[in-house]
Write a protein that holds these residues in place. Structure first.
Motif, PDB file in Angstrom:
ATOM      1  N   ASP A  19       0.984  -1.331  -0.619  1.00 21.96           N
ATOM      2  CA  ASP A  19       0.212  -0.079   0.349  1.00 21.96           C
ATOM      3  C   ASP A  19       1.056   1.066  -0.108  1.00 21.96           C
ATOM      4  O   ASP A  19       1.651   1.347   0.477  1.00 21.96           O
ATOM      5  CB  ASP A  19      -1.376  -0.173   1.314  1.00 21.96           C
ATOM      6  CG  ASP A  19      -1.851  -1.205   1.306  1.00 21.96           C
ATOM      7  OD1 ASP A  19      -2.552  -1.912   0.334  1.00 21.96           O
ATOM      8  OD2 ASP A  19      -2.637  -0.932   1.861  1.00 21.96           O
ATOM      9  N   ASN A  20       0.885   2.509  -0.828  1.00 19.78           N
ATOM     10  CA  ASN A  20       1.119   3.374  -0.715  1.00 19.78           C
ATOM     11  C   ASN A  20       0.156   4.854   0.137  1.00 19.78           C
ATOM     12  O   ASN A  20       0.224   5.601   0.504  1.00 19.78           O
ATOM     13  CB  ASN A  20       1.491   3.984  -1.666  1.00 19.78           C
ATOM     14  CG  ASN A  20       0.351   4.044  -2.742  1.00 19.78           C
ATOM     15  OD1 ASN A  20      -0.833   4.024  -2.585  1.00 19.78           O
ATOM     16  ND2 ASN A  20       0.427   3.790  -4.541  1.00 19.78           N
ATOM     17  N   VAL A  21      -1.438   3.916   1.111  1.00 20.26           N
ATOM     18  CA  VAL A  21      -1.546   5.205   1.879  1.00 20.26           C
ATOM     19  C   VAL A  21      -2.145   4.385   3.020  1.00 20.26           C
ATOM     20  O   VAL A  21      -1.956   2.892   2.938  1.00 20.26           O
ATOM     21  CB  VAL A  21      -2.871   5.352   0.988  1.00 20.26           C
ATOM     22  CG1 VAL A  21      -3.128   6.027   0.193  1.00 20.26           C
ATOM     23  CG2 VAL A  21      -3.801   3.949   0.694  1.00 20.26           C
ATOM     24  N   ALA A  22      -2.366   4.770   3.684  1.00 15.83           N
ATOM     25  CA  ALA A  22      -2.761   3.979   5.834  1.00 15.83           C
ATOM     26  C   ALA A  22      -3.520   5.158   5.709  1.00 15.83           C
ATOM     27  O   ALA A  22      -4.349   6.005   5.304  1.00 15.83           O
ATOM     28  CB  ALA A  22      -1.301   4.000   6.195  1.00 15.83           C
ATOM     29  N   VAL A  23      -4.234   4.233   6.910  1.00 18.16           N
ATOM     30  CA  VAL A  23      -5.585   4.509   7.276  1.00 18.16           C
ATOM     31  C   VAL A  23      -5.359   5.346   8.956  1.00 18.16           C
ATOM     32  O   VAL A  23      -5.121   4.905   9.587  1.00 18.16           O
ATOM     33  CB  VAL A  23      -6.519   3.533   7.794  1.00 18.16           C
ATOM     34  CG1 VAL A  23      -7.688   3.832   7.946  1.00 18.16           C
ATOM     35  CG2 VAL A  23      -7.005   2.967   6.119  1.00 18.16           C
ATOM     36  N   ALA A  24      -6.371   6.573   9.100  1.00 21.33           N
ATOM     37  CA  ALA A  24      -5.620   6.989  10.548  1.00 21.33           C
ATOM     38  C   ALA A  24      -6.681   6.695  11.489  1.00 21.33           C
ATOM     39  O   ALA A  24      -7.785   7.230  11.151  1.00 21.33           O
ATOM     40  CB  ALA A  24      -6.213   8.441  10.308  1.00 21.33           C
ATOM     41  N   LEU A  25      -6.445   5.984  12.433  1.00 18.56           N
ATOM     42  CA  LEU A  25      -7.497   5.107  13.523  1.00 18.56           C
ATOM     43  C   LEU A  25      -7.867   6.307  14.182  1.00 18.56           C
ATOM     44  O   LEU A  25      -8.850   6.277  15.409  1.00 18.56           O
ATOM     45  CB  LEU A  25      -6.621   4.505  13.869  1.00 18.56           C
ATOM     46  CG  LEU A  25      -6.300   3.469  12.989  1.00 18.56           C
ATOM     47  CD1 LEU A  25      -5.539   2.280  14.289  1.00 18.56           C
ATOM     48  CD2 LEU A  25      -7.723   2.591  12.538  1.00 18.56           C
ATOM     49  N   ALA A  51      -0.811   9.459   2.172  1.00 19.25           N
ATOM     50  CA  ALA A  51       0.578   9.021   1.767  1.00 19.25           C
ATOM     51  C   ALA A  51       1.651   8.357   2.439  1.00 19.25           C
ATOM     52  O   ALA A  51       2.407   9.498   3.556  1.00 19.25           O
ATOM     53  CB  ALA A  51       0.061   9.755   0.650  1.00 19.25           C
ATOM     54  N   VAL A  52       1.762   7.593   2.127  1.00 24.59           N
ATOM     55  CA  VAL A  52       2.707   7.467   3.258  1.00 24.59           C
ATOM     56  C   VAL A  52       4.137   6.951   2.727  1.00 24.59           C
ATOM     57  O   VAL A  52       5.293   7.239   2.498  1.00 24.59           O
ATOM     58  CB  VAL A  52       2.783   5.665   3.590  1.00 24.59           C
ATOM     59  CG1 VAL A  52       1.457   5.538   4.509  1.00 24.59           C
ATOM     60  CG2 VAL A  52       1.879   4.595   2.583  1.00 24.59           C
TER      61      VAL A  52
END
Length: 516
Positions: A19-25, A51-52
């Motif tokens: 993945d080139n994106v992560a999720v904000a928890l 975007a990571v």
């Protein structure tokens, strides 16, 4: 202590190494350093993506290890990724999928002997097993819905149902069409399948069907199509033939009263979980849906399939862009090609109506973190678990195959669930991230929250907290919790929506074709 050091730690989730994106928890403020080693350039709301690493213009945006869209312009590392800078890439050409029919089929390891789960259900004369025992007042046309409602009100007002403890209640299944209908057309065919599907759903113990008399959707043609005659648990009448509103209400009440002792004879008895047909639904989805509740429900669906039961995935516009994951699981090439033919029909259908498949996600979905239909579909498809795709059905067709199957329906929840119940679903599981107010008589609906905030905020509507998956619970444990509740609900435990009285207004057949 500096301002930066006093900030809470950034809670994020990278779902796949590709993945080139992560999720904000949690809500991330601008300037926060994330566990992925990037600093947010602006606020990232909870459930949304950032975007990571840098993503070039036109480059694929990847989440779940799958393409969810394409960068409209260059996206720097740490940037919030949403509809302002991510689309489905029409300007770069069609998003190509490799359907790889059947290449990912994994054989099912079925439970046997003492391992097989059971529930307490109502065994019907045709071999099906119900999880509820309702009397339904069906309508053939909008013009008879008021009379159907009057019949139900009179029965409920009389208190007579108290004398029949094995009956779960009476429901008027009202519809808004049925008048100008060509009996040779798709509208008639769909109404015919949907209405008869409800009349014969195993959760229905008896049915009175009321028409006006002059409508296009004629009751005699329905009876002729299915070769049915009137009997002690199936009666029909029309307002014009009986003599008006009052006389029809009186006749309808008497017909219901006459069948109550017969319907009440049913008793719950032990039945194998293989007799459960689970409708899979999601509504008010958010950025957590594909991470928590949907894959957990998919795990529960896998358990049910291993017990010999059936799980129905639907909402075709909400698997668009993820259909290649389902075709890989198709039991035969023909099954996979039938799904793709349906996808092509939807592409043409939306084009003819000056729409596009990416008009979904809804505004609420987008507020919850879903950016494109590709992203939403990947999460929605997770409800279907991992077992082979055994069959593909058109809307409201009777579901006859066991295991994991797909039914073509719109994404609109009441219309979609109506098709599944018409197909025979006797229990329903519904995931939601934004919150949902929905019930589905005669089929009980289990609500699964995708995040703990909505579970607590709408505790009177939610049955299970799927948000615990990102708080320490495993998908396997949550999936087992869902499956255990499916068995309890199938055995008579009421869901929150049933306790609240939902389900009287959710019979919504799909109106395909022209209204003239």
């Amino acid at each position: 202590m500096s301002e930066v050091m006093s900030r809470p730690a950034a809670k994020t989730l990278l779902l796949n190494p590709q993945d080139n994106v992560a999720v904000a928890l949690s809500n991330l403020d601008a300037g926060m350093e994330t566990p992925q080693g990037v600093v947010t350039s602006k606020r990232v709301p909870r459930g949304h993506k950032f975007a990571v690493r840098p993503i070039g213009a036109g480059e694929a945006v990847v989440k779940f290890g799958q393409i969810i869209g394409f960068a409209k312009d260059g996206i720097p590392a740490g940037e919030w990724v949403h509809e302002h800078n991510c689309g489905i890439g029409e300007e770069h050409g069609a998003f190509e999928r490799d359907y790889a029919f059947g290449e990912g089929v994994v054989p099912v390891e079925f439970f046997t002997g003492a391992e097989q789960a059971t529930f307490q259900g109502y065994k019907r004369s045709n071999g099906q097993v119900g999880t509820r025992n309702y009397v339904g007042v069906l309508t053939s046309v909008n013009c008879s819905t008021t009379v159907a409602g009057f019949i139900v009100k009179e029965i409920e007002r009389s208190g007579i149902l108290d004398d029949y403890p094995n009956i779960d209640g009476i429901i008027a299944l009202k519809q808004s069409n049925g008048c100008i209908v060509d009996y040779r057309g798709v509208i008639f065919d769909t109404l015919k399948k949907t209405t008869w599907g409800y009349a014969t759903n195993p959760n229905m113990g008896g049915v009175v069907m009321v028409g006006l008399g002059c409508e296009g959707f004629q009751i005699p043609k329905l009876k002729e199509a299915y070769g049915v005659t009137e009997n002690e648990t199936f009666r029909t009448m029309t307002i014009q033939e009986v003599g008006g509103t009052k006389k029809t209400v009186e006749a309808g009440v008497e017909a219901v009263k006459a069948m109550l002792p017969v319907v009440n004879r049913a008793r719950r008895e032990t039945a194998p979980a293989s007799e459960l047909m689970l409708a899979l639904q999601c509504g008010g989805s958010d950025g957590y849906s594909g991470i928590t509740a949907n894959p957990a429900l998919g795990y529960a669906a896998d358990i049910l399939v291993r017990h010999g039961g059936t799980a129905i995935l639907s909402e075709t516009p909400e698997i668009y862009g993820a259909e290649h994951l389902l075709t890989r699981r198709a039991r035969t090439r023909e099954v996979g090609e039938k799904l793709i033919d349906i996808i092509h029909w939807w592409e043409d259908y939306t084009k003819r109506n000056n729409m596009e498949m990416n008009n979904n996600p809804s505004p609420g979905n987008k507020l919850g973190g879903l950016t494109t239909i590709l992203e939403k579909s990947l999460g929605a498809a997770a409800k279907g678990g991992t077992t082979p795709l055994n069959a593909v059905y058109h809307y409201a067709d009777p579901v006859t195959e066991k295991g994991f199957v797909f039914m073509d329906t719109p994404g609109y929840d009441p219309v979609s669930a109506t098709g599944q119940v018409a197909g025979g679903a006797n229990v329903l599981a519904f995931t939601t991230g934004r919150g949902s107010a929905y019930g589905c008589k005669p089929t009980p609906s289990i609500k699964i929250a995708t995040n703990s905030e909505i579970y607590r905020h709408m505790i009177d509507d939610m049955d299970i907290n799927g948000g615990e998956v990102v708080e320490g619970s495993s998908l396997e444990a949550k999936g087992q919790e869902i499956f255990d509740m499916i068995l309890r609900v199938a055995s008579g435990e009421q869901t929150k929506s049933e306790q609240l009285g939902y389900g009287d207004n959710e019979f919504v057949p799909w109106h395909i074709g022209a209204t003239v």
